[in-house]
Design an enzyme around this catalytic site. Structure first.
Site, PDB file in Angstrom:
ATOM      1  N   LYS A  34       0.849  -1.200   0.000  1.00 11.92           N
ATOM      2  CA  LYS A  34       0.000   0.000   0.000  1.00 11.92           C
ATOM      3  C   LYS A  34       0.882   1.248   0.000  1.00 11.92           C
ATOM      4  O   LYS A  34       2.085   1.163   0.298  1.00 11.92           O
ATOM      5  CB  LYS A  34      -0.921  -0.023   1.222  1.00 11.92           C
ATOM      6  CG  LYS A  34      -0.194  -0.018   2.556  1.00 11.92           C
ATOM      7  CD  LYS A  34      -1.136  -0.375   3.703  1.00 11.92           C
ATOM      8  CE  LYS A  34      -0.391  -0.339   5.027  1.00 11.92           C
ATOM      9  NZ  LYS A  34      -1.163  -0.969   6.116  1.00 11.92           N
ATOM     10  N   ARG A 129     -11.088  -0.379  14.058  1.00  9.40           N
ATOM     11  CA  ARG A 129     -10.869   0.466  12.905  1.00  9.40           C
ATOM     12  C   ARG A 129     -11.781  -0.046  11.791  1.00  9.40           C
ATOM     13  O   ARG A 129     -12.738   0.605  11.416  1.00  9.40           O
ATOM     14  CB  ARG A 129      -9.385   0.426  12.511  1.00  9.40           C
ATOM     15  CG  ARG A 129      -8.970   1.463  11.519  1.00  9.40           C
ATOM     16  CD  ARG A 129      -7.459   1.475  11.304  1.00  9.40           C
ATOM     17  NE  ARG A 129      -6.958   0.233  10.733  1.00  9.40           N
ATOM     18  CZ  ARG A 129      -5.687   0.042  10.373  1.00  9.40           C
ATOM     19  NH1 ARG A 129      -4.794   1.005  10.560  1.00  9.40           N
ATOM     20  NH2 ARG A 129      -5.298  -1.106   9.853  1.00  9.40           N
ATOM     21  N   TYR A 251      15.101  29.626   9.656  1.00  8.54           N
ATOM     22  CA  TYR A 251      13.860  30.312  10.018  1.00  8.54           C
ATOM     23  C   TYR A 251      13.669  30.336  11.524  1.00  8.54           C
ATOM     24  O   TYR A 251      13.895  29.345  12.214  1.00  8.54           O
ATOM     25  CB  TYR A 251      12.654  29.602   9.387  1.00  8.54           C
ATOM     26  CG  TYR A 251      12.512  29.875   7.907  1.00  8.54           C
ATOM     27  CD1 TYR A 251      12.310  31.167   7.430  1.00  8.54           C
ATOM     28  CD2 TYR A 251      12.578  28.841   6.995  1.00  8.54           C
ATOM     29  CE1 TYR A 251      12.167  31.411   6.063  1.00  8.54           C
ATOM     30  CE2 TYR A 251      12.430  29.067   5.631  1.00  8.54           C
ATOM     31  CZ  TYR A 251      12.223  30.365   5.175  1.00  8.54           C
ATOM     32  OH  TYR A 251      12.087  30.595   3.841  1.00  8.54           O
ATOM     33  N   MET A 299      11.671  24.341   3.341  1.00  9.08           N
ATOM     34  CA  MET A 299      11.008  23.590   2.277  1.00  9.08           C
ATOM     35  C   MET A 299      12.022  22.799   1.445  1.00  9.08           C
ATOM     36  O   MET A 299      11.790  21.640   1.092  1.00  9.08           O
ATOM     37  CB  MET A 299      10.235  24.546   1.362  1.00  9.08           C
ATOM     38  CG  MET A 299       9.475  23.844   0.262  1.00  9.08           C
ATOM     39  SD  MET A 299       8.629  24.961  -0.853  1.00  9.08           S
ATOM     40  CE  MET A 299       7.250  25.497   0.128  1.00  9.08           C
TER      41      MET A 299
END
Ligand SMILES: *Cc1c(COP(=O)(O)O)cnc(C)c1O
Length: 354
Positions: A34, A129, A251, A299
Site C-alpha cells: 500500500k 478500525r 527560520y 522547504m
C-alpha cells in the site's frame, strides 16, 4: 549537474527481507504494498518481490495495474470496495477484496451476478478500525457462504499491539474462539506478529514494514532482525559557512551557535519529504560520519553541524536515512515512525533502483 538529492532503492535488500520473512513463517506471504509500496514504488517493489504469493494494497486502479503488468498472484484490496461499481472490475481482474462492513455486504447484494469473488472477511478483534464486531460475524459468514458471487472466503483480523509489550494474546484468542467452527484460510500477522508470534501465522502472513528493512519494534533494531534498509535518501552539501557564538541558523533562528562552528546547508527539505518537525539534533551522515541537523527544516534545505567532519565541503555526500543511518533513528528523533517517513517521500525526488 542537477540538485544532488536522490532516493536509492536497493532491490537485493528487498529480496533479503522477503527471505527473512520466509525464515520466520512457512505461511503464504502477502506482501503489503500500500501507499506506493511504502513510498518505494509499487511496480518495482512487486517485481523484486515476485516470489511473494500475494500483494495487498488499497486502490483498485493500482491492483489492476499490477494484474496488467502480468502478476498472477493474489492481489488483495485491504479496504475492499467503496462503491458497487468496483465489483465488476474486481471480478474481471480476479482481485481479492476485504469485506469489513454490513455496508459492503449490502453492496454485494446489489451485485447478484454469478461470479467467483475471493473475499477476505475482516473481523474486528480489538483494533476498532475496520471489521465486523464479533456478534455480526456469524450472520456475515452465512451471507457470504450462500452468496452466488463468492467463491472463497478467507478470515482475517489485524493486530493493534503486535509491536508492543502487550502483544497479540487477547486478539488472537478472540479471533480463535470466533472462528473455531469455520473451515477457511486465515490471516492475522503483520510484520511484528510475523517476527514475534508464530502462533498467529496461519495460512497467510501480511508483512509490510519489515520488507522495506525497518524494524517494527522500538527495542529491536532492523539489523538485529537481519533486515537490510531498502530506501536510502541522500543528498549533498550545497553551502558551507563558519558562524560565531550567538549567530542563529534558519527560520525563526531556532538554533543559536554557542561557539564558533562550521555548518553546512543540505539540499533536502520538507518538500522532499523530510519531516519539518525534526528538531535540532536529528541524526544525519555527512561523508559517512554521524552528525546532527541544526535549526528548522525549510522547504528545500536543512542545516547540519560540520564540526569534526573530515573534509566537509560543498559537494560532501549526505545521508538523510537508509544505509548507515536507520530510518527508525530519524523517525524517533522527529517524533514519528519509519512508515511515515518512507511514505512521505515526494514525487520530485529522483529514484534510482538497482
Ligand atoms: C499495513 C497493514 C499491514 C502491514 O503492517 P506492517 O506493520 O507494515 O507489517 C498488514 N495488514 C493490514 C491490514 C495493514 O493495513
Amino acid at each position: 549537474m542537477s540538485r544532488p538529492i536522490q532516493a536509492h532503492i536497493d532491490l537485493s535488500a528487498l529480496q533479503n527481507n522477503l527471505r527473512v520473512a520466509r525464515r520466520h513463517a512457512s505461511s503464504r506471504i502477502m506482501a503489503v504494498v500500500k501507499a506506493n509500496a511504502y513510498g518505494h514504488g509499487l511496480l518495482r517493489v512487486a517485481e523484486a518481490l515476485g516470489e511473494a504469493e500475494g500483494f495487498a494494497m488499497l486502490d483498485v486502479r493500482d491492483a489492476i495495474a499490477l494484474r496488467e503488468a502480468g502478476f498472477r498472484q493474489t492481489i488483495l484490496l485491504l479496504e475492499g470496495f467503496f462503491s458497487a461499481d468496483e465489483l465488476p472490475l474486481i471480478a474481471e481482474y480476479e482481485l481479492s477484496t476485504v469485506i469489513h462492513s454490513m455496508h459492503q455486504l449490502d453492496m454485494l447484494d446489489a451485485y447478484p451476478r454469478r461470479s467467483s469473488l475471493q473475499v477476505w472477511l475482516k473481523i474486528n478483534t480489538g483494533m476498532n478500525r475496520l471489521g465486523f464486531v464479533p456478534e455480526q460475524v456469524p450472520a456475515a459468514m452465512e451471507k457470504l457462504k450462500s452468496h452466488p458471487a463468492v467463491r472463497e472466503i478467507t478470515l482475517m483480523t489485524h493486530f493493534s499491539h503486535a509491536d508492543e509489550a502487550e502483544g497479540v494474546a487477547d486478539q488472537l484468542e478472540r479471533f480463535r474462539s470466533l472462528t473455531a467452527t469455520y473451515r477457511a484460510p486465515r490471516s492475522l500477522a503483520n510484520s511484528a506478529a510475523l517476527l514475534r508470534y508464530p502462533s498467529s501465522h496461519s495460512e497467510w502472513v501480511r508483512p509490510g514494514i519489515m520488507l522495506y528493512g525497518a524494524s517494527p519494534f522500538a527495542d529491536t533494531s532492523a539489523q538485529q532482525l537481519g533486515l537490510r534498509p531498502v530506501m536510502t535518501l541522500s543528498s549533498g552539501v550545497i553551502s558551507v559557512r563558519d558562524v560565531k557564538a550567538g549567530d542563529r541558523i534558519g527560520y525563526a533562528g531556532l538554533f543559536r551557535a554557542g561557539t564558533t562552528m562550521r555548518i553546512g546547508t543540505v539540499a533536502c527539505g520538507y518538500a522532499d519529504g523530510y519531516p519539518r518537525h525534526a528538531p535540532t539534533g536529528t541524526p544525519v551522515l555527512v561523508n559517512g560520519q554521524r552528525t546532527r541537523t541544526l535549526g528548522r527544516v525549510s522547504m528545500d534545505m536543512l542545516g547540519v553541524d560540520l564540526s569534526g567532519i573530515a573534509d566537509a565541503d560543498v559537494g560532501s555526500r549526505v545521508t538523510l536515512w537508509g544505509a548507515g543511518l536507520p530510518v527508525e533513528d530519524v523517525a524517533s528523533s522527529a517524533g514519528t515512525v519509519s512508515y511515515e517517513l518512507m511514505c512521505a517521500l515526494t514525487a520530485r525526488v529522483p529514484i534510482v533502483a538497482d
